[in-house]
Design an enzyme around this catalytic site. Structure first.
Site, PDB file in Angstrom:
ATOM      1  N   PHE A  82     -29.269 -10.904   5.625  1.00 55.78           N
ATOM      2  CA  PHE A  82     -28.327  -9.882   5.862  1.00 55.78           C
ATOM      3  C   PHE A  82     -27.413  -9.018   4.661  1.00 55.78           C
ATOM      4  O   PHE A  82     -26.968  -8.193   4.682  1.00 55.78           O
ATOM      5  CB  PHE A  82     -27.367 -10.225   7.064  1.00 55.78           C
ATOM      6  N   SER A 126     -33.382  -0.385   7.356  1.00 56.20           N
ATOM      7  CA  SER A 126     -32.532   0.549   8.233  1.00 56.20           C
ATOM      8  C   SER A 126     -33.399   1.749   8.119  1.00 56.20           C
ATOM      9  O   SER A 126     -34.273   2.202   7.356  1.00 56.20           O
ATOM     10  CB  SER A 126     -31.464   0.844   7.167  1.00 56.20           C
ATOM     11  N   ALA A 127     -33.027   2.383   9.311  1.00 53.93           N
ATOM     12  CA  ALA A 127     -33.775   3.706   9.588  1.00 53.93           C
ATOM     13  C   ALA A 127     -33.592   4.666   8.435  1.00 53.93           C
ATOM     14  O   ALA A 127     -34.160   5.854   8.219  1.00 53.93           O
ATOM     15  CB  ALA A 127     -33.242   4.314  10.803  1.00 53.93           C
ATOM     16  N   THR A 128     -32.398   4.476   7.684  1.00 57.54           N
ATOM     17  CA  THR A 128     -32.390   5.291   6.424  1.00 57.54           C
ATOM     18  C   THR A 128     -33.398   5.496   5.587  1.00 57.54           C
ATOM     19  O   THR A 128     -33.537   6.546   4.786  1.00 57.54           O
ATOM     20  CB  THR A 128     -31.093   4.916   5.648  1.00 57.54           C
ATOM     21  N   TYR A 150     -28.126   3.602  -1.684  1.00 59.36           N
ATOM     22  CA  TYR A 150     -28.165   2.575  -0.549  1.00 59.36           C
ATOM     23  C   TYR A 150     -29.714   2.782   0.010  1.00 59.36           C
ATOM     24  O   TYR A 150     -30.373   1.657   0.101  1.00 59.36           O
ATOM     25  CB  TYR A 150     -26.989   2.767   0.582  1.00 59.36           C
ATOM     26  N   LYS A 154     -33.130   0.016   0.226  1.00 55.25           N
ATOM     27  CA  LYS A 154     -33.767  -0.557   1.263  1.00 55.25           C
ATOM     28  C   LYS A 154     -35.365  -0.290   1.032  1.00 55.25           C
ATOM     29  O   LYS A 154     -36.153  -1.289   1.479  1.00 55.25           O
ATOM     30  CB  LYS A 154     -33.124   0.098   2.692  1.00 55.25           C
ATOM     31  N   ASN A 200     -18.157   5.271   9.290  1.00 59.39           N
ATOM     32  CA  ASN A 200     -19.058   5.213  10.539  1.00 59.39           C
ATOM     33  C   ASN A 200     -18.299   5.783  11.838  1.00 59.39           C
ATOM     34  O   ASN A 200     -17.235   5.580  11.803  1.00 59.39           O
ATOM     35  CB  ASN A 200     -19.854   3.984  10.703  1.00 59.39           C
ATOM     36  N   GLY A 295     -25.557  15.125   3.029  1.00 55.56           N
ATOM     37  CA  GLY A 295     -26.498  13.905   3.193  1.00 55.56           C
ATOM     38  C   GLY A 295     -26.838  13.632   4.798  1.00 55.56           C
ATOM     39  O   GLY A 295     -27.756  12.821   5.082  1.00 55.56           O
ATOM     40  N   ASP A 296     -26.015  13.983   5.893  1.00 55.99           N
ATOM     41  CA  ASP A 296     -26.468  13.954   7.033  1.00 55.99           C
ATOM     42  C   ASP A 296     -27.637  14.647   7.590  1.00 55.99           C
ATOM     43  O   ASP A 296     -27.877  15.613   6.967  1.00 55.99           O
ATOM     44  CB  ASP A 296     -25.101  14.351   7.926  1.00 55.99           C
TER      45      ASP A 296
HETATM   46  C1  WQD Z   1     -23.183   9.015  12.991  1.00 56.56           C
HETATM   47  C2  WQD Z   1     -22.692  10.442  13.371  1.00 56.56           C
HETATM   48  C3  WQD Z   1     -21.934  11.942  11.542  1.00 56.56           C
HETATM   49  C4  WQD Z   1     -18.282   9.739  11.074  1.00 56.56           C
HETATM   50  C5  WQD Z   1     -24.959   5.592   8.524  1.00 56.56           C
HETATM   51  C6  WQD Z   1     -26.078   4.883   7.576  1.00 56.56           C
HETATM   52  C7  WQD Z   1     -27.096   4.166   7.970  1.00 56.56           C
HETATM   53  C8  WQD Z   1     -26.544   2.751   8.762  1.00 56.56           C
HETATM   54  C9  WQD Z   1     -25.378   3.429   9.991  1.00 56.56           C
HETATM   55  C10 WQD Z   1     -26.377   0.904   7.221  1.00 56.56           C
HETATM   56  C11 WQD Z   1     -23.278  11.718  12.219  1.00 56.56           C
HETATM   57  C12 WQD Z   1     -21.256  11.932  12.761  1.00 56.56           C
HETATM   58  C13 WQD Z   1     -19.494  10.155  11.637  1.00 56.56           C
HETATM   59  C14 WQD Z   1     -17.072  10.799  11.423  1.00 56.56           C
HETATM   60  C15 WQD Z   1     -18.787  12.295  12.460  1.00 56.56           C
HETATM   61  N1  WQD Z   1     -25.801   2.125   7.959  1.00 56.56           N
HETATM   62  N2  WQD Z   1     -19.513  11.443  12.163  1.00 56.56           N
HETATM   63  N3  WQD Z   1     -17.354  11.949  12.008  1.00 56.56           N
HETATM   64  O1  WQD Z   1     -24.476   8.283   8.812  1.00 56.56           O
HETATM   65  O2  WQD Z   1     -26.141   7.973  11.083  1.00 56.56           O
HETATM   66  O3  WQD Z   1     -25.763   6.162   9.542  1.00 56.56           O
HETATM   67  O4  WQD Z   1     -24.645   4.253   9.172  1.00 56.56           O
HETATM   68  O5  WQD Z   1     -27.399   0.715   7.639  1.00 56.56           O
HETATM   69  O6  WQD Z   1     -27.928   3.643   7.053  1.00 56.56           O
HETATM   70  O7  WQD Z   1     -26.573   5.955   6.856  1.00 56.56           O
HETATM   71  O8  WQD Z   1     -23.799   6.825  10.810  1.00 56.56           O
HETATM   72  O9  WQD Z   1     -21.851   6.570  11.974  1.00 56.56           O
HETATM   73  O10 WQD Z   1     -21.622   7.709   9.782  1.00 56.56           O
HETATM   74  O11 WQD Z   1     -22.623   8.940  11.510  1.00 56.56           O
HETATM   75  O12 WQD Z   1     -18.951  13.471  12.985  1.00 56.56           O
HETATM   76  O13 WQD Z   1     -15.933  10.498  11.216  1.00 56.56           O
HETATM   77  O14 WQD Z   1     -21.364  10.804  13.450  1.00 56.56           O
HETATM   78  O15 WQD Z   1     -22.115  13.150  11.015  1.00 56.56           O
HETATM   79  O16 WQD Z   1     -23.787  12.767  13.125  1.00 56.56           O
HETATM   80  P1  WQD Z   1     -25.076   7.649  10.032  1.00 56.56           P
HETATM   81  P2  WQD Z   1     -22.459   7.330  11.175  1.00 56.56           P
END
Ligand code: WQD
Length: 339
Positions: A82, A126-128, A150, A154, A200, A295-296
């Site tokens: 982890f 990660s799904a990333t 990041y 992975k 997040n 990046g989203d």
């Molecule tokens: C989720 C959704 C945002 C915050 C990331 C990493 C991934 C994993 C999980 C490690 C998106 C929206 C978010 C906010 C918002 N990390 N959002 N306002 O980006 O899918 O994944 O975290 O393993 O690898 O990439 O997760 O929770 O940041 O965003 O609107 O203040 O919520 O645009 O649609 P993400 P997230």
């Protein structure tokens, strides 16, 4: 003899929940953590929740002697790795911190393990690694691409495992591609404790609900999704932990290595999660639509078929359970694990 499992980064968010799931499954978890992104308090709570002392050593994955000592002393049958940094934004700002820890650190860990008898390892991917998928749901055969350092660490880590297994078939790797882990243990005693302003969605929403943040910024409502906001596959951290138990048991039973998605197969939008959290907490979540976050991606959710077929695992908990358990953790621990 009950197999012992070494959890690198076992004091972290996913690691601590997996610790409890392994213990409940009759395995013996051993923790290695340097507290660079976790707190010692977590271990005290794991001892409380498991009713047993936590076998633990404070050390880095670069510490060859400490890792070798733990593996030999506890006859470690498998490792779950982890220990890694996971903030996308931070990886863009400080890439070397991520390449050193997530790749060089992982290579150092594997080099040490190669000198021991332990040849089974589960990797927290990660799904990333799928980047911006052309379609959803996503299967394990989808092309991989990285969109940030990041995600690159992975992807490279997965390739490193593939090369090592090809060079030495005695290695057995289980690669778990997490979608969006959220929620907390139903006890309310362990959960996600982000440093500073949460990147997040779920921890940020939790902090809005408890009054720590005035409102949520919704990053865009012009995506090609049902309500225009981003769609993700949120998976309860306790379901994710059970996926690790199934993965470790599969390797301990002598099966070949594998790569599987750990997701629910269901997509939920930002506004879906906001509504579910308001229902679970009874608190309003003030929010404002702002510009998209660079990046989203629009939508990202799993096809979870492979994990069910291979490991007999599938997620059981839904968005309301995730919000209910996040809220309980947030209310009981407004400062996370404290300073
Ligand atoms: C989720 C959704 C945002 C915050 C990331 C990493 C991934 C994993 C999980 C490690 C998106 C929206 C978010 C906010 C918002 N990390 N959002 N306002 O980006 O899918 O994944 O975290 O393993 O690898 O990439 O997760 O929770 O940041 O965003 O609107 O203040 O919520 O645009 O649609 P993400 P997230």
């Amino acid at each position: 003899m009950t197999p012992s499992v070494l959890l690198t980064g076992g004091a972290g968010y996913i690691g601590s929940h997996t610790f409890l799931a392994l213990h409940a499954a009759g395995l013996r978890p051993v923790v290695l953590d340097d507290f660079s992104n976790s707190q010692p308090e977590v271990l005290r709570r794991l001892a409380e929740l498991s009713g047993a002392p936590v076998v633990f050593e404070q050390a880095s994955i670069f510490d060859d002697a400490a890792v070798a000592r733990l593996v030999e002393q506890h006859d470690i049958g498998a490792v779950i790795h982890f220990a890694g940094f996971k903030a996308v934004g931070e990886s863009v700002a400080d890439p070397l911190k991520y390449y050193r820890n997530n790749i060089a650190g992982f290579a150092a860990l594997l080099t040490t393990l190669q000198r021991t008898a332990c040849r089974k390892l589960v990797f927290s991917s990660s799904a990333t690694v799928y980047g911006d998928p052309a379609t959803v749901p996503i299967t394990e055969s989808f092309p991989r691409q990285h969109t940030n350092p990041y995600g690159h660490t992975k992807l490279v880590s997965e390739d490193m495992l593939a090369a090592l297994a090809a060079s030495d078939p005695s290695w057995r790797f289980g690669v778990l591609r997490y979608f969006n882990p959220v929620g907390a243990h139903p006890s309310g005693r362990i959960g996600e404790s982000p440093n500073g302003i949460p990147n997040n969605l779920m921890p940020f929403v939790s902090q809005v609900a408890v009054g720590q943040r005035p409102f949520l910024q919704v990053f865009g409502d012009d995506y090609p999704t049902p309500d225009g906001t981003g769609v993700r596959d949120y998976i309860h951290v306790c379901d994710l932990a059970e996926g690790h138990v199934a993965a470790v048991n599969h390797l301990l039973a002598g099966h070949e290595g594998f790569t599987v998605n750990l997701g629910t197969g269901k997509g939920s939008s930002v506004l879906d999660l906001v509504k579910a959290f308001e229902k679970a907490s009874g608190r309003p979540i003030p929010h404002r639509i702002v510009a998209r976050r660079p990046g989203d991606v629009a939508a990202c959710y799993a096809d979870p078929t492979a994990a069910r077929a291979l490991l007999g695992w599938s997620a059981r908990l839904g968005l309301e359970d995730m919000c209910r358990d996040s809220w309980r953790w947030q209310e009981a621990n407004p400062q996370g694990y404290g300073a």
